[in-house]
Write a protein that holds these residues in place. Structure first.
Motif, PDB file in Angstrom:
ATOM      1  N   VAL A  82      18.053 -18.257 -24.763  1.00  0.00           N
ATOM      2  CA  VAL A  82      16.779 -17.606 -24.491  1.00  0.00           C
ATOM      3  C   VAL A  82      15.823 -18.703 -24.043  1.00  0.00           C
ATOM      4  N   PHE A  83      15.367 -18.587 -22.797  1.00  0.00           N
ATOM      5  CA  PHE A  83      14.514 -19.624 -22.233  1.00  0.00           C
ATOM      6  C   PHE A  83      13.090 -19.435 -22.715  1.00  0.00           C
ATOM      7  N   GLN A  84      12.345 -20.540 -22.647  1.00  0.00           N
ATOM      8  CA  GLN A  84      10.963 -20.517 -23.111  1.00  0.00           C
ATOM      9  C   GLN A  84      10.140 -19.455 -22.380  1.00  0.00           C
ATOM     10  N   ASN A  85      10.411 -19.292 -21.075  1.00  0.00           N
ATOM     11  CA  ASN A  85       9.665 -18.276 -20.319  1.00  0.00           C
ATOM     12  C   ASN A  85      10.490 -16.991 -20.159  1.00  0.00           C
ATOM     13  N   TYR A  86      11.549 -16.868 -20.923  1.00  0.00           N
ATOM     14  CA  TYR A  86      12.448 -15.709 -20.978  1.00  0.00           C
ATOM     15  C   TYR A  86      13.381 -15.597 -19.782  1.00  0.00           C
ATOM     16  N   ALA A  87      12.941 -16.038 -18.589  1.00  0.00           N
ATOM     17  CA  ALA A  87      13.804 -16.029 -17.398  1.00  0.00           C
ATOM     18  C   ALA A  87      14.473 -14.688 -17.174  1.00  0.00           C
ATOM     19  N   LEU A  88      13.723 -13.611 -17.272  1.00  0.00           N
ATOM     20  CA  LEU A  88      14.285 -12.300 -16.944  1.00  0.00           C
ATOM     21  C   LEU A  88      14.335 -12.164 -15.429  1.00  0.00           C
ATOM     22  N   TYR A  89      15.377 -11.484 -14.921  1.00  0.00           N
ATOM     23  CA  TYR A  89      15.500 -11.323 -13.473  1.00  0.00           C
ATOM     24  C   TYR A  89      14.476 -10.285 -13.015  1.00  0.00           C
ATOM     25  N   PRO A  90      13.494 -10.683 -12.225  1.00  0.00           N
ATOM     26  CA  PRO A  90      12.366  -9.785 -11.947  1.00  0.00           C
ATOM     27  C   PRO A  90      12.755  -8.547 -11.137  1.00  0.00           C
ATOM     28  N   HIS A  91      13.854  -8.628 -10.376  1.00  0.00           N
ATOM     29  CA  HIS A  91      14.211  -7.501  -9.512  1.00  0.00           C
ATOM     30  C   HIS A  91      15.150  -6.514 -10.200  1.00  0.00           C
ATOM     31  N   MET A  92      15.531  -6.808 -11.440  1.00  0.00           N
ATOM     32  CA  MET A  92      16.427  -5.895 -12.158  1.00  0.00           C
ATOM     33  C   MET A  92      15.645  -5.177 -13.253  1.00  0.00           C
ATOM     34  N   THR A  93      16.102  -3.968 -13.582  1.00  0.00           N
ATOM     35  CA  THR A  93      15.474  -3.255 -14.694  1.00  0.00           C
ATOM     36  C   THR A  93      15.895  -3.918 -16.002  1.00  0.00           C
ATOM     37  N   VAL A  94      15.262  -3.492 -17.070  1.00  0.00           N
ATOM     38  CA  VAL A  94      15.602  -4.021 -18.387  1.00  0.00           C
ATOM     39  C   VAL A  94      17.090  -3.827 -18.669  1.00  0.00           C
ATOM     40  N   ALA A  95      17.590  -2.617 -18.391  1.00  0.00           N
ATOM     41  CA  ALA A  95      19.000  -2.333 -18.661  1.00  0.00           C
ATOM     42  C   ALA A  95      19.900  -3.235 -17.819  1.00  0.00           C
ATOM     43  N   GLU A  96      19.534  -3.444 -16.561  1.00  0.00           N
ATOM     44  CA  GLU A  96      20.349  -4.300 -15.687  1.00  0.00           C
ATOM     45  C   GLU A  96      20.304  -5.749 -16.139  1.00  0.00           C
ATOM     46  N   ASN A  97      19.127  -6.169 -16.582  1.00  0.00           N
ATOM     47  CA  ASN A  97      18.991  -7.518 -17.116  1.00  0.00           C
ATOM     48  C   ASN A  97      19.917  -7.732 -18.303  1.00  0.00           C
ATOM     49  N   ILE A  98      19.847  -6.795 -19.240  1.00  0.00           N
ATOM     50  CA  ILE A  98      20.617  -6.946 -20.469  1.00  0.00           C
ATOM     51  C   ILE A  98      22.114  -6.862 -20.174  1.00  0.00           C
ATOM     52  N   GLN A 128      12.385   1.180 -23.070  1.00  0.00           N
ATOM     53  CA  GLN A 128      11.938   0.359 -21.940  1.00  0.00           C
ATOM     54  C   GLN A 128      13.025   0.134 -20.901  1.00  0.00           C
ATOM     55  N   VAL A 129      14.232   0.670 -21.124  1.00  0.00           N
ATOM     56  CA  VAL A 129      15.376   0.258 -20.314  1.00  0.00           C
ATOM     57  C   VAL A 129      15.196   0.469 -18.815  1.00  0.00           C
ATOM     58  N   GLY A 130      14.381   1.459 -18.427  1.00  0.00           N
ATOM     59  CA  GLY A 130      14.228   1.737 -17.000  1.00  0.00           C
ATOM     60  C   GLY A 130      13.166   0.902 -16.319  1.00  0.00           C
ATOM     61  N   LYS A 131      12.417   0.130 -17.120  1.00  0.00           N
ATOM     62  CA  LYS A 131      11.291  -0.611 -16.536  1.00  0.00           C
ATOM     63  C   LYS A 131      11.740  -1.944 -15.960  1.00  0.00           C
ATOM     64  N   LYS A 132      10.898  -2.479 -15.088  1.00  0.00           N
ATOM     65  CA  LYS A 132      11.097  -3.847 -14.601  1.00  0.00           C
ATOM     66  C   LYS A 132      10.384  -4.801 -15.576  1.00  0.00           C
ATOM     67  N   PRO A 133      10.866  -6.042 -15.694  1.00  0.00           N
ATOM     68  CA  PRO A 133      10.261  -6.981 -16.641  1.00  0.00           C
ATOM     69  C   PRO A 133       8.747  -7.125 -16.485  1.00  0.00           C
ATOM     70  N   ALA A 134       8.253  -7.035 -15.244  1.00  0.00           N
ATOM     71  CA  ALA A 134       6.817  -7.225 -15.024  1.00  0.00           C
ATOM     72  C   ALA A 134       5.994  -6.175 -15.758  1.00  0.00           C
ATOM     73  N   ALA A 135       6.619  -5.027 -16.068  1.00  0.00           N
ATOM     74  CA  ALA A 135       5.876  -3.951 -16.713  1.00  0.00           C
ATOM     75  C   ALA A 135       5.917  -4.040 -18.238  1.00  0.00           C
ATOM     76  N   LEU A 136       6.475  -5.140 -18.765  1.00  0.00           N
ATOM     77  CA  LEU A 136       6.622  -5.243 -20.221  1.00  0.00           C
ATOM     78  C   LEU A 136       5.590  -6.187 -20.822  1.00  0.00           C
ATOM     79  N   SER A 137       5.335  -6.007 -22.100  1.00  0.00           N
ATOM     80  CA  SER A 137       4.467  -6.944 -22.823  1.00  0.00           C
ATOM     81  C   SER A 137       5.288  -8.176 -23.202  1.00  0.00           C
ATOM     82  N   GLY A 138       4.591  -9.221 -23.629  1.00  0.00           N
ATOM     83  CA  GLY A 138       5.276 -10.465 -23.985  1.00  0.00           C
ATOM     84  C   GLY A 138       6.343 -10.268 -25.046  1.00  0.00           C
TER      85      GLY A 138
END
Ligand code: ATP
Ligand code: MG
Lengths: 381, 319
Positions: A82-98, A128-138
């Motif tokens: 788990v990276f300090q800035n989380y490094a979630l893939y911005p173009h994937m949904t939460v489910a796709e990221n996971i 939250q699974v359908g959302k993009k990372p940008a739409a999530l809280s910290g």
């Protein structure tokens, strides 16, 4: 089910100009929650990246169980990070990221979806699974990063200051949750933080680092009770331990105008701690010779603020150091009194603040609460 | 209505009025600062477009507008073999018409310069001294296109050209020829030159797009187990997609407006027997070379505009 061993691992950058890690030797036991603690720039992240395989050591060897892994890629080490800035893939949904680590491994979509559902439920992010990372809280992002890390049951779990971007309340909650999760999953975990409280509350053992080197490896309690070097003593605790600088003259420590303390009283401390069965540092057992030998040198006497008592009249017995009150900070829970001793500022935690500014005071402490550090900053037993 | 409601309504009203006042001030300020730009835009863009749109329906005596002829100019231009040469196209013989040549540029030049640009950008991404290399490649794009055309002339020169020399060196001497004057291959030689020049531009755009990608995303993908190929397709490619759109569309616009390189290589005729003429060349010849056919020049220019304008608009609207 993995243990990690680092043997004399060093990492240099810029052609040896920057020494990020120097001769780290360390064993992380299977299932352990190990925390790297140290000030900014001390090489914690580098150490973690060496374990992950994102950096290769300049020198030294790393083993996972009995297998040598240095030189291998991160994916072949089966670590999750788990990276300090989380490094979630911005173009994937939460489910796709996971689900991404599973997708890369060719896990069929059905099973992937099932697993994603499992971990999102575990971490309470199923909505939250359908959302993009940008739409999530910290906090939600952090959970997604965690979910992506645990979905494939890694052999080692690496976290780089995962809580540093959260607010105080959420950080507290996530701390408990993380610890619970680690207990449940029982995966060997290495956690990096510069937050002492975080380290002390979560760790099975803490690795204190400074300027690329390991200062001490110990369980939180022992770290507090027996800081092995003056640097660790000054780093751990809030406020940290006071170190009275003095000169050792045979059997006593001379603090100049502030007075003197008998050395053999203080050194008995080491014996008592040893009797209690604390892990002894190598090279002890010659306290007697230390006391009796006719040596002189600069030493530091450590006493925690909470172990100091302040009196306004000189006590007749015990260890006494003289000083002058600088400031008094009433903090509600306790009163923090800053006292000047030979130009050095020390703190004492008191239940109530009956002293006032510029008053002459006497600091006393029990023999058991004192630590002696030699001129090299090493704890003298 | 209670007094309270009344009061709220009043304050709400004044708020709204204030907002409008601010907006009006803003609008005036914007208008004032837009006047110079808009004036230039009107004089040099809108006016000529309107002028040629109208003019394309009139007959012309050199530069004098005569009388309304309906679609005459349009039909004459679009059936002109200089624009689209159907019979040569069937036999795959050059010239195939300026529009066809332009489209050939689009089909060959745009994908090639896009992918080469991306490939170079990826290559330079973790290379030492990438800045110097990058600026060298990009330098090719800052040179005025007519100079590029001249450089290409030098490269392809039958006697002194380095390309022929290169062929001789690698033992392919039988391929040596006057590249820009051989009708069947000349256009490919020019397209290759265009790719060489334009790749710097797409590389530069891709380079900045790549450096904008958080490196921890790539590292995270590594930890997640993705190999280099998957990291490219799953992470890098989707993240540079907006730039790809820009690169592709700018490429299309660049080749649709192609003039200089072709002019340098083949003059106003666009090569021997118009072998690699493009729309820009046809406009130039119809407007400024005898036999002047101003009506046709306007039609062809509008044709270029119809293809390019929507693409330009699309880029302008992006983000
Ligand atoms: N890729 C690199 N190139 C050059 N120097 C580096 C690189 N990575 C780290 N360093 C240097 O190594 C040292 C340790 O860095 P590191 O990131 O491990 O510190 P840290 O303990 O994680 O600090 P922080 O708490 O601020 O994250 C620093 O002096 C840093 O400048
Ligand atoms: Mg760090």
């Amino acid at each position: 089910m993995t243990s990690i061993v680092m043997e004399d691992v060093s990492k240099y950058f810029d052609g040896g100009q920057t020494i990020a890690n120097y001769r780290l030797t360390l064993e992380v036991v299977d299932g352990e929650f190990l925390v790297f603690l140290g000030p900014s720039g001390c090489g914690k992240t580098t150490a973690l990246r060496l374990i992950a395989g994102l950096e290769q050591p300049s020198e030294g060897v790393i083993y996972f169980d009995d297998e040598r892994v240095d030189g291998r890629s991160p994916s072949s080490r089966n670590v999750a990070m788990v990276f300090q800035n989380y490094a979630l893939y911005p173009h994937m949904t939460v489910a796709e990221n996971i689900g991404y680590p599973l997708r890369v491994r060719g896990v069929p979509p059905d099973e992937r979806d099932r697993k994603v559902e499992e971990v999102t439920t575990l971490l309470h992010i199923e909505d939250q699974v359908g959302k993009k990372p940008a739409a999530l809280s910290g906090g939600q992002r952090q959970r997604v990063a965690l979910a992506r890390a645990i979905i494939r049951e890694p052999s080692v779990f690496l976290l780089d200051e995962p809580l540093s971007n959260l607010d105080a309340k959420l950080r507290q909650e996530m701390r408990v949750e993380l610890k619970r999760l680690q207990n449940e999953l029982d995966i060997t975990t290495v956690y990096v933080t510069h937050n002492q409280e975080e380290a002390m509350s979560m760790a099975d053992r803490v690795v204190v680092m400074n300027r690329g080197t390991i200062q001490q490896v110990a369980p939180p309690q022992e770290l507090y009770e027996r800081p092995r070097t003056a640097w660790v003593a000054r780093f751990i605790g809030s406020p940290p331990m006071n170190l009275f600088e003095g000169t050792r003259r045979n059997g006593s420590i001379d603090f100049g105008e502030a007075g003197a303390v008998e050395l053999d009283d203080v050194l008995r401390v080491g014996d008592t701690v040893d009797d209690e069965g604390s892990t002894a540092a190598p090279g002890d057992g010659d306290t007697a010779s230390v006391v009796t030998s006719d040596v002189q040198g600069e030493v530091a006497l450590g006493v925690r603020p909470e172990d100091l008592t302040i009196t306004t009249s000189r006590p007749t017995a015990g260890n006494v150091i003289e000083g002058r009150v600088d400031t008094v900070e009433p903090l509600g829970e306790y009163v923090l009194v800053n006292v000047t001793v030979n130009d050095q500022l020390v703190n004492a935690k008191l239940a109530d603040g009956t002293v006032s500014r510029d008053e002459r005071v006497y600091l006393t402490f029990d023999d058991d609460d004192a630590y002696l550090y030699d001129e090299n900053g090493e704890l003298v037993n | 209505m209670s007094l309270r409601d009344h009061f709220d309504a009043v304050t709400a009203d004044t708020d709204r009025a204030d907002g409008l006042a601010v907006d009006r001030d803003k609008a005036i300020a914007i208008a004032v600062f837009l006047i110079p730009g808009l004036t230039l835009f009107t004089i040099f863009s809108v006016a000529p477009i309107v002028y040629s749109a109208i003019g394309s329906f009139y007959s012309w005596d050199t530069f004098t507008m005569e009388h309304f002829v309906g679609f005459d100019n349009w039909i004459r231009s679009l059936t002109d073999p200089l624009i689209v040469n159907w019979s040569n196209m069937r036999e795959f013989q050059y010239p195939m018409g300026a529009l066809t040549h332009n489209l050939l540029w689009v089909v060959l030049h745009v994908p090639a310069s896009t992918f080469l640009g991306l490939a170079l950008a990826l290559l330079f991404a973790d290379l030492k001294g990438r800045r110097i290399l990058r600026s060298m490649v990009f330098a090719g794009f800052t040179v005025p296109p007519i100079v590029i055309g001249l450089v290409l002339m030098f490269v392809y020169d039958p006697q002194a050209g380095i390309f022929n020399e290169f062929l001789r060196v690698i033992g392919q001497g039988h391929l040596v020829r006057n590249w820009t004057q051989s009708p069947q291959v000349a256009i490919y030689a020019l397209i290759a030159g265009g790719i060489w020049v334009h790749t710097g531009f797409s590389m530069l755009l891709y380079s900045s797009a790549l450096s904008a990608i958080d490196p921890s995303l790539i590292e995270s993908a590594k930890v997640d187990g993705a190999n280099a190929w998957r990291r490219f397709w799953d992470i890098i490619w989707p993240l540079v997609k907006p730039v790809t759109a820009v690169v592709v569309i700018m490429g299309i616009i660049w080749v649709m407006r192609m003039f200089d390189i072709v002019y340098a290589a083949g003059g106003a005729a666009g090569g021997p027997n118009h072998a690699y003429s493009v729309l820009g060349i046809e406009v130039y010849r119809a407007a400024f070379r005898p036999q002047i056919d101003y009506g046709m020049a306007m039609v062809v220019a509008l044709l270029q505009l119809f293809i390019v304008a929507p693409l330009a608009l699309y880029i302008a609207r992006m983000r």
